[in-house]
Design an enzyme around this catalytic site. Sequence first.
Site, PDB file in Angstrom:
ATOM      1  CE  LYS A 194      -2.157  -0.973   3.838  1.00  0.00           C
ATOM      2  NZ  LYS A 194      -1.591  -2.310   4.091  1.00  0.00           N
TER       3      LYS A 194
ATOM      4  CE  LYS B  81      -0.310   3.305   7.714  1.00  0.00           C
ATOM      5  NZ  LYS B  81      -0.408   2.087   6.893  1.00  0.00           N
TER       6      LYS B  81
HETATM    7  N1  ATP Z   1       6.942  -3.587  -6.173  1.00  0.00           N
HETATM    8  C1  ATP Z   1       7.734  -3.919  -5.131  1.00  0.00           C
HETATM    9  N2  ATP Z   1       8.930  -4.516  -5.345  1.00  0.00           N
HETATM   10  C2  ATP Z   1       9.719  -4.885  -4.316  1.00  0.00           C
HETATM   11  N3  ATP Z   1       9.409  -4.701  -3.026  1.00  0.00           N
HETATM   12  C3  ATP Z   1       8.229  -4.110  -2.749  1.00  0.00           C
HETATM   13  C4  ATP Z   1       7.331  -3.687  -3.783  1.00  0.00           C
HETATM   14  N4  ATP Z   1       6.239  -3.156  -3.194  1.00  0.00           N
HETATM   15  C5  ATP Z   1       6.448  -3.237  -1.874  1.00  0.00           C
HETATM   16  N5  ATP Z   1       7.636  -3.804  -1.592  1.00  0.00           N
HETATM   17  C6  ATP Z   1       8.202  -4.106  -0.261  1.00  0.00           C
HETATM   18  O1  ATP Z   1       7.274  -4.971   0.386  1.00  0.00           O
HETATM   19  C7  ATP Z   1       7.133  -4.608   1.757  1.00  0.00           C
HETATM   20  C8  ATP Z   1       5.690  -4.238   2.027  1.00  0.00           C
HETATM   21  O2  ATP Z   1       5.357  -3.079   1.239  1.00  0.00           O
HETATM   22  P1  ATP Z   1       4.567  -1.863   1.888  1.00  0.00           P
HETATM   23  O3  ATP Z   1       5.268  -1.412   3.121  1.00  0.00           O
HETATM   24  O4  ATP Z   1       4.342  -0.853   0.823  1.00  0.00           O
HETATM   25  O5  ATP Z   1       3.226  -2.625   2.267  1.00  0.00           O
HETATM   26  P2  ATP Z   1       1.960  -2.046   3.068  1.00  0.00           P
HETATM   27  O6  ATP Z   1       0.767  -2.699   2.496  1.00  0.00           O
HETATM   28  O7  ATP Z   1       2.015  -0.574   3.043  1.00  0.00           O
HETATM   29  O8  ATP Z   1       2.248  -2.580   4.527  1.00  0.00           O
HETATM   30  P3  ATP Z   1       1.557  -2.047   5.896  1.00  0.00           P
HETATM   31  O9  ATP Z   1       0.277  -2.815   6.014  1.00  0.00           O
HETATM   32  O10 ATP Z   1       2.580  -2.440   6.927  1.00  0.00           O
HETATM   33  O11 ATP Z   1       1.365  -0.574   5.785  1.00  0.00           O
HETATM   34  C9  ATP Z   1       8.129  -3.477   2.003  1.00  0.00           C
HETATM   35  O12 ATP Z   1       9.333  -4.036   2.454  1.00  0.00           O
HETATM   36  C10 ATP Z   1       8.320  -2.868   0.623  1.00  0.00           C
HETATM   37  O13 ATP Z   1       9.580  -2.235   0.505  1.00  0.00           O
HETATM   38 MG    MG Z   2       2.209   0.765   4.630  1.00  0.00          MG
END
Ligand code: ATP
Ligand code: MG
Length: 232
Positions: free
Chosen positions: A16, A38
């Site tokens: 996200k 956020k």
């Molecule tokens: N396209 C991508 N390629 C490689 N790594 C990614 C990619 N998208 C996200 N990540 C990695 O995956 C992990 C989770 O991504 P992110 O933090 O954006 O998820 P989130 O849904 O925001 O999590 P949360 O619920 O904790 O907020 C992080 O380590 C991020 O750097």
């Molecule tokens: Mg996040």
Amino acid sequence: MEKGVFVTGSNTGVGKTVIAGAIAAAIKAHGLDVGVMKPVASGAKEIDGSLVSEDVVYLKKIIDSTDDDDLVSPIRLKPPIAPTIAAVKSGVTIDIDKVWKAYEVLSNRHDFVVVEGIGGLMVPVDDTLFVADLVRKMDLPLVIVGSDYLGTINHTLLTVEYAKSRNIRIKGIIINMLKGDDGFVREIEKYSSVPILGTIPFKENVSVENCVYGDIVEDLRREINISKIMRK
Ligand SMILES: Nc1ncnc2c1ncn2[C@@H]1O[C@H](COP(=O)(O)OP(=O)(O)OP(=O)(O)O)[C@@H](O)[C@H]1O
Ligand SMILES: [Mg+2]
């Protein structure tokens, strides 16, 4: 034009923050004044006496936001767990009014606000509200992020169905971190009546933790028609 978008996920950790950041930067590249938010962040780290969320640092950096952290993320909690449990554990009460007030300031200040959700739509944010209630109150359309893991079809379709049952508008689905076969994306497309906006591959040079985004904004602009998110 829309006044913003709410980026939710099929689950926690699906990307996200990465997708919300790339959407915000892509819209900024269109010449709009963009804000990020956020509303509730757990897992914040204490630095020099204040709580810092890595999602907030990443989201602000990708668009060079100068908004105060108390506006971007008015509720920051230390335990890296669901907000209501984190609040109890750290002995704080979640004052949701802070979220409404901060959102109002940000939406008046900016042309477009990209809001990152917390976990998924049915995560409780206080004793009476789920994340879906934040979406309703902010009156924003959704982008649903799913990713390449076993269970994603079920989680993504359930998210679509719940959003529909709450009369939340859905712009579409973005599948993040695609590693190979996209068969599951076609299944999601087949059974959900909302568009797949595009897919984003797994990228070695992307890390929220290290606040690096490589060329994710260019990838998103190539893969996703951003005007579909901006336009009403
Ligand atoms: N396209 C991508 N390629 C490689 N790594 C990614 C990619 N998208 C996200 N990540 C990695 O995956 C992990 C989770 O991504 P992110 O933090 O954006 O998820 P989130 O849904 O925001 O999590 P949360 O619920 O904790 O907020 C992080 O380590 C991020 O750097
Ligand atoms: Mg996040």
